[in-house]
Motif scaffolding. Structure first.
Motif, PDB file in Angstrom:
ATOM      1  N   GLU A 239      31.526 -81.350  18.504  1.00  0.00           N
ATOM      2  CA  GLU A 239      30.816 -82.613  18.374  1.00  0.00           C
ATOM      3  C   GLU A 239      31.723 -83.671  17.767  1.00  0.00           C
TER       4      GLU A 239
ATOM      5  N   HIS B 153      31.593 -83.905  25.834  1.00  0.00           N
ATOM      6  CA  HIS B 153      31.285 -83.493  24.467  1.00  0.00           C
ATOM      7  C   HIS B 153      30.089 -84.275  23.946  1.00  0.00           C
ATOM      8  N   LYS B 154      29.283 -83.611  23.130  1.00  0.00           N
ATOM      9  CA  LYS B 154      28.184 -84.300  22.470  1.00  0.00           C
ATOM     10  C   LYS B 154      28.749 -85.135  21.324  1.00  0.00           C
ATOM     11  N   CYS B 155      28.378 -86.407  21.281  1.00  0.00           N
ATOM     12  CA  CYS B 155      28.857 -87.302  20.240  1.00  0.00           C
ATOM     13  C   CYS B 155      27.688 -88.111  19.676  1.00  0.00           C
TER      14      CYS B 155
ATOM     15  N   HIS C 154      25.849 -82.108  31.801  1.00  0.00           N
ATOM     16  CA  HIS C 154      25.490 -83.154  30.847  1.00  0.00           C
ATOM     17  C   HIS C 154      24.362 -82.680  29.942  1.00  0.00           C
TER      18      HIS C 154
ATOM     19  N   HIS D 175      22.047 -89.085  21.204  1.00  0.00           N
ATOM     20  CA  HIS D 175      23.033 -88.123  21.682  1.00  0.00           C
ATOM     21  C   HIS D 175      23.793 -88.744  22.856  1.00  0.00           C
TER      22      HIS D 175
ATOM     23  N   GLY E 164      26.821 -88.124  25.764  1.00  0.00           N
ATOM     24  CA  GLY E 164      27.771 -87.262  26.432  1.00  0.00           C
ATOM     25  C   GLY E 164      29.018 -88.075  26.728  1.00  0.00           C
TER      26      GLY E 164
ATOM     27  N   ALA F 267      25.699 -80.312  27.357  1.00  0.00           N
ATOM     28  CA  ALA F 267      26.482 -81.029  26.359  1.00  0.00           C
ATOM     29  C   ALA F 267      25.595 -81.765  25.361  1.00  0.00           C
ATOM     30  N   LEU F 268      24.466 -82.286  25.851  1.00  0.00           N
ATOM     31  CA  LEU F 268      23.570 -83.051  24.987  1.00  0.00           C
ATOM     32  C   LEU F 268      22.507 -82.187  24.324  1.00  0.00           C
ATOM     33  N   ASP F 269      22.408 -80.900  24.722  1.00  0.00           N
ATOM     34  CA  ASP F 269      21.346 -80.021  24.227  1.00  0.00           C
ATOM     35  C   ASP F 269      19.977 -80.653  24.463  1.00  0.00           C
TER      36      ASP F 269
END
Length: 300
Positions: free
Chosen positions: A55, A29-31, A197, A18, A20, A200-202
């Motif tokens: 995402e 955003h989570k990418c 952060h 994951h 950020g 965003a990353l869960d």
């Protein structure tokens, strides 16, 4: 279905696969990386493609100017990229590791990164003299040393912000050196950024051990990382390792043999400089250890 265009962002946090990624609007955003290979690190610039939701997919990592690694007994892992300045945090107490400082300096020089040693807890005068004495070989090698107390926010800002302005600095140190206090002095809302952060990353509380990038209120960026135990140096060849010791530089090229390893050869300018007191024995001993470790790693 039309393909969405890519947008550029910067990796500001990593947790497993994951990422950020912060875009130009300041949103994180989570990418995820495309495919199985995840080769981006905090500080990298990337091209991201979104498919109509929050995402994104990292399509490409842009060229980086440098990359730092950390390692343990099992593996070496990349953790920070595009760094301009290393702030290496030590303290008057508890005791810091000379060996780890030396390895960090080698890694930084090999990556063409300037380094400042930050001596924290300088207000504890009963242990200040000993800390200064232990840092003397690094000062003699040309590494600037800034003394401060991270609890004094005004002093910390006055002594460090002038060095960081407009740059990406990496904050690094062993556990117990007061690195978190120093981060909070430089980035007052660091906790809020950390929470953003994490959302965003869960990744929740597990991101407390993650490397993250923060924007300084004035100018510049600060990458914070967990307390380190070792630096990844296995990617360095012998030339890069010898170049990591600033005090070797005046003597390189003066050895009798062009392929001198500076360990036992006759006519070695480095060994002669050590014998004359121009290179500290403990620094040369670290050089020999790093070479031996890398040679042993290559045999397996």
């Amino acid at each position: 279905m039309p393909t969405e265009p890519t947008v550029q962002g910067r990796v500001v946090a990593v947790h497993g696969r994951h990422y950020g990624v912060e875009l130009s609007d300041g949103q994180v955003h989570k990418c995820f990386p495309r495919g199985k290979k995840a080769d981006a690190a905090v500080g990298d610039y990337v091209q991201v493609r979104f498919q109509g939701n929050e995402e994104g997919v990292i399509e490409k990592r842009l060229d980086r100017k440098n990359l730092l690694y950390r390692s343990d007994e099992m593996r070496t892992k990349q953790f920070a990229a595009n760094v301009d300045l290393l702030l290496l945090v030590v303290a008057t107490t508890p005791a810091f590791s000379d060996d780890l400082i030396g390895r960090a300096l080698v890694a930084a020089r090999a990556a063409d990164i300037d380094t400042i040693i930050v001596l924290n807890k300088a207000d504890l005068t009963e242990s200040l003299a000993e800390a200064r004495a232990r840092l003397a070989p690094f000062r003699d090698a040309g590494v600037p040393i800034v003394e401060l107390s991270a609890l004094d926010t005004a002093q910390t800002k006055a002594k460090l912000l002038e060095h960081i302005g407009g740059k990406t600095a990496l904050l690094l140190g062993q556990s117990g050196m007061g690195k978190s206090t120093l981060l909070n002095a430089l980035v007052p809302d660091a906790a809020a950024h950390t929470q953003a952060h994490s959302v965003a990353l869960d990744a929740g509380k597990h991101t407390t051990t993650a490397t993250r990038l923060y924007h300084l209120p004035q100018s510049g960026d600060l990458i914070d990382s967990p307390g380190f135990q070792n630096f990844g140096l296995f990617h360095l060849d012998p030339t890069a390792i010898e170049g990591g010791f600033a005090e070797f530089e005046p003597f390189l090229g003066d050895c009798r043999f062009y392929n001198c390893t500076h360990r036992h050869e006759p006519g070695c300018a480095i060994l002669a400089a050590k014998a004359a007191g121009n290179i500290k024995p403990e620094r040369h001993a670290l050089y020999e250890r790093i070479l031996a470790e890398n040679e042993a790693q290559q045999r397996y």
